[in-house]
Design an enzyme around this catalytic site. Structure first.
Site: not given
Length: 255
Positions: A147, A161
């Protein structure tokens, strides 16, 4: 050989029933690969397989990849039908957001188990099948889905995350060095904002602002993600390994 042709190849896409995984699975199918998809929910697997079947041969296998045992089972099940796997896409993932003072330990475990540990255990479980597919001119491929939140500091309090995705990017480089001599490339894709269940709430609230910040002034489209998956899986990407490729309209590297 056509640079982007995947005819005759076998691909596995975890988390392949929605979002980024569904986009990648569709692209691999359209390029000619036979694709196995997995997710935790059997009904989601069946529904996605029905949707994807218009593009090629797709097989759903439900699996909860937050445990090593399920990673091993998925590899065993596919080994019953296939002698080799040419492409493994480690996409299954989770996120969690909470203020710093309230962020629970369980959120660290849930997110790191799926986002960071599972790609390691899956890659290891699939090594025999990947090595069986590998040749010097056309290596087997591992594609990890990271990401842009692992490249820059995210605006939202998603501590586990962003840490898990930064860890996955570096694990990609570590495995690339180790597996290159075994005929396997390992790369990561770092998506920016795409329409998906994970991003839905953020895009509903801030979609226009996020698009306006990106140099390309838009949110990612399914073809954008399908295209990078095909590139990394095909002859076109045979000499690329250890790379982390942002697919984000410029958000992760210029903003």
């Amino acid at each position: 050989m056509e640079l982007f042709d995947l005819s005759g190849k076998v691909a596995v896409v975890t988390g392949g029933t929605r979002g980024i995984g569904l986009m990648m699975a569709r692209g691999l199918l359209q390029a000619g690969a036979r694709v196995y998809i997995s997710s935790r929910k059997p009904d989601a697997c069946a529904q996605a397989a029905t949707e994807l079947s218009q593009y090629g041969q797709v097989t759903p296998i439900p699996a909860d990849l937050s445990t090593e045992e399920e990673c091993l089972r998925l590899a065993r099940e596919i080994a019953e039908s296939e002698q080799a796997v040419h492409v493994l896409v480690n996409n299954a993932g989770a996120t969690w957001g909470a203020p710093l003072e309230e962020f629970p330990a369980s959120a660290w475990d849930k997110v790191l188990d799926l986002n960071l540990k599972a790609p390691f255990f899956l890659t290891r479980a699939f090594l025999p099948l990947l090595e069986a597919a590998a040749t010097a001119d056309d290596p087997a491929r591992v594609v990890n889905v990271g990401s842009i939140d692992g490249l820059h500091v995210p605006a939202l309090p998603t501590y586990s995350y962003s840490a898990s995705k930064a860890g996955l990017h570096h694990l990609t480089r570590v495995l690339a060095r180790e597996l290159g001599p075994r005929g396997i490339t390992v790369n990561a894709v770092a998506p920016g904002p795409f329409e998906s269940k994970m991003m839905a709430a953020t895009l509903d609230a801030f979609g226009e602002e996020i698009a306006a910040m990106a140099p390309l002034r838009r949110i990612g489209r399914p073809d954008d993600m399908a295209g990078v998956a095909v590139y990394l899986a095909s002859r076109a990407g045979a000499y690329v390994t250890g790379a982390v490729i942002p697919v984000d309209g410029g958000l992760g590297t210029t903003v």
